[in-house]
Scaffold this motif. Structure first.
Motif, mmCIF file in Angstrom:
data_model
loop_
_atom_site.group_PDB
_atom_site.id
_atom_site.type_symbol
_atom_site.label_atom_id
_atom_site.label_comp_id
_atom_site.label_asym_id
_atom_site.label_seq_id
_atom_site.Cartn_x
_atom_site.Cartn_y
_atom_site.Cartn_z
ATOM 1 N N THR A 130 7.213 -6.806 3.919
ATOM 2 C CA THR A 130 6.468 -8.048 4.035
ATOM 3 C C THR A 130 5.952 -8.481 2.674
ATOM 4 O O THR A 130 5.405 -7.661 1.927
ATOM 5 C CB THR A 130 5.293 -7.916 5.027
ATOM 6 O OG1 THR A 130 4.558 -9.129 5.049
ATOM 7 C CG2 THR A 130 4.374 -6.770 4.655
ATOM 8 N N ASP A 131 6.153 -9.726 2.331
ATOM 9 C CA ASP A 131 5.655 -10.297 1.074
ATOM 10 C C ASP A 131 6.036 -9.443 -0.131
ATOM 11 O O ASP A 131 5.240 -9.236 -1.050
ATOM 12 C CB ASP A 131 4.131 -10.463 1.134
ATOM 13 C CG ASP A 131 3.712 -11.472 2.193
ATOM 14 O OD1 ASP A 131 4.469 -12.427 2.426
ATOM 15 O OD2 ASP A 131 2.627 -11.295 2.783
ATOM 16 N N ARG A 135 5.501 -1.090 3.768
ATOM 17 C CA ARG A 135 4.506 -0.159 4.280
ATOM 18 C C ARG A 135 5.049 0.535 5.511
ATOM 19 O O ARG A 135 6.011 0.092 6.132
ATOM 20 C CB ARG A 135 3.192 -0.865 4.620
ATOM 21 C CG ARG A 135 3.312 -1.958 5.655
ATOM 22 C CD ARG A 135 1.973 -2.516 6.084
ATOM 23 N NE ARG A 135 1.271 -1.611 6.984
ATOM 24 C CZ ARG A 135 0.269 -1.995 7.773
ATOM 25 N NH1 ARG A 135 -0.144 -3.256 7.751
ATOM 26 N NH2 ARG A 135 -0.317 -1.136 8.577
ATOM 27 N N HIS A 189 -5.602 0.138 8.311
ATOM 28 C CA HIS A 189 -4.915 -0.159 7.061
ATOM 29 C C HIS A 189 -5.555 -1.375 6.390
ATOM 30 O O HIS A 189 -5.969 -2.321 7.061
ATOM 31 C CB HIS A 189 -3.433 -0.430 7.337
ATOM 32 C CG HIS A 189 -2.572 -0.436 6.126
ATOM 33 N ND1 HIS A 189 -2.481 -1.520 5.285
ATOM 34 C CD2 HIS A 189 -1.747 0.514 5.610
ATOM 35 C CE1 HIS A 189 -1.639 -1.249 4.309
ATOM 36 N NE2 HIS A 189 -1.181 -0.018 4.475
ATOM 37 N N ASP A 190 -5.632 -1.352 5.071
ATOM 38 C CA ASP A 190 -6.267 -2.449 4.348
ATOM 39 C C ASP A 190 -5.610 -3.790 4.669
ATOM 40 O O ASP A 190 -6.295 -4.811 4.793
ATOM 41 C CB ASP A 190 -6.218 -2.197 2.840
ATOM 42 C CG ASP A 190 -7.185 -1.118 2.392
ATOM 43 O OD1 ASP A 190 -8.109 -0.785 3.173
ATOM 44 O OD2 ASP A 190 -7.030 -0.611 1.265
ATOM 45 N N ASP A 191 -4.282 -3.795 4.790
ATOM 46 C CA ASP A 191 -3.591 -5.050 5.112
ATOM 47 C C ASP A 191 -4.008 -5.574 6.480
ATOM 48 O O ASP A 191 -4.207 -6.779 6.672
ATOM 49 C CB ASP A 191 -2.068 -4.850 5.081
ATOM 50 C CG ASP A 191 -1.527 -4.643 3.683
ATOM 51 O OD1 ASP A 191 -2.277 -4.881 2.712
ATOM 52 O OD2 ASP A 191 -0.354 -4.246 3.563
ATOM 53 N N ASP A 192 -4.140 -4.668 7.450
ATOM 54 C CA ASP A 192 -4.551 -5.072 8.795
ATOM 55 C C ASP A 192 -6.003 -5.528 8.808
ATOM 56 O O ASP A 192 -6.366 -6.468 9.521
ATOM 57 C CB ASP A 192 -4.337 -3.933 9.789
ATOM 58 C CG ASP A 192 -2.869 -3.622 10.001
ATOM 59 O OD1 ASP A 192 -2.035 -4.517 9.797
ATOM 60 O OD2 ASP A 192 -2.549 -2.474 10.369
ATOM 61 N N ARG A 194 -7.591 -6.973 6.337
ATOM 62 C CA ARG A 194 -7.621 -8.318 5.771
ATOM 63 C C ARG A 194 -7.076 -9.351 6.761
ATOM 64 O O ARG A 194 -7.629 -10.453 6.884
ATOM 65 C CB ARG A 194 -6.819 -8.353 4.465
ATOM 66 C CG ARG A 194 -7.537 -7.736 3.276
ATOM 67 C CD ARG A 194 -6.809 -8.010 1.992
ATOM 68 N NE ARG A 194 -5.561 -7.276 1.920
ATOM 69 C CZ ARG A 194 -5.427 -6.063 1.372
ATOM 70 N NH1 ARG A 194 -6.500 -5.455 0.876
ATOM 71 N NH2 ARG A 194 -4.265 -5.462 1.329
#
Length: 204
Positions: A130-131, A135, A189-192, A194
């Motif tokens: 993703t992007d 991960r 997770h940091d992505d989740d 955010r």
């Protein structure tokens, strides 16, 4: 004022008691609490959902995992109807929605997309791209979304190595969906974090 997020529940059949029970992973209330939000579990009562929404007045919706969408051994038609009503309600008010696993499948199906059986996605971990980043995520589903099965209005934001879509967002509504379970990770997770914080920013 405390802001509530409506969270749909799975249907478990308990034959010994002749009951169809609503169930929600206890990790969901804890996860939302860590974001300053409160979980409001939604009963699988499609006939009463309008009254429930008027009384509870949630600020957003999470469609959680569990049960098959449509046909399947654990299909719960009352849940399909309930979540369809939740999505219609959220669309009419431009409310934020997060679909998780089955929830992503439900969003896609409700908007006219297609679900396909996907091998190798049950009780495993795999990478998603993703992007420009990669991960590792958990995976617990037999059905998923091929690149050509995404509903009109949705755009893919992450894919698995086999090309199936692992996350998506609506082009006009504040709706996002992921095939993995953020609540099942030992630590969010940091992505989740955010993603959830951004999606439900107006609900805080």
């Amino acid at each position: 004022m405390t802001r509530l997020v409506a969270v749909s529940q799975r249907v478990d059949v308990v034959a010994a008691y002749g009951e169809r029970r609503d169930a929600l992973d206890q990790r969901w209330p804890r996860l939302l609490r860590s974001l300053g939000l409160v979980a409001a579990p939604v009963p699988n009562d499609p006939d009463g959902i309008r009254s429930w929404l008027e009384a509870v007045a949630p600020s957003g919706v999470i469609l959680s995992g569990g049960n098959s969408v449509g046909d399947g051994p654990d299909h719960a038609p009352e849940r399909d109807a309930l979540e369809g009503a939740l999505l219609d309600w959220a669309r009419g008010r431009r409310m934020p929605v997060l679909g998780v696993c089955r929830g992503m499948q439900m969003v896609n199906a409700h908007l006219g997309g297609r679900l396909d059986r996907v091998p190798g996605h049950v009780a495993v971990r795999h990478a998603v791209a993703t992007d420009g980043a990669v991960r590792d995520v958990n995976s617990c589903h037999n059905f998923g979304i091929a690149a050509d099965g995404l509903a009109p209005g949705l755009e893919a934001t992450a894919a698995a190595p086999d090309g199936t879509i692992e996350s998506c967002r609506h082009r006009e509504l504040p709706w996002q969906a992921v095939m993995w379970h953020p609540e099942r990770e030992p630590a969010l997770h940091d992505d989740d974090r955010r993603m959830l914080a951004s999606l439900f920013a107006e609900a805080r």
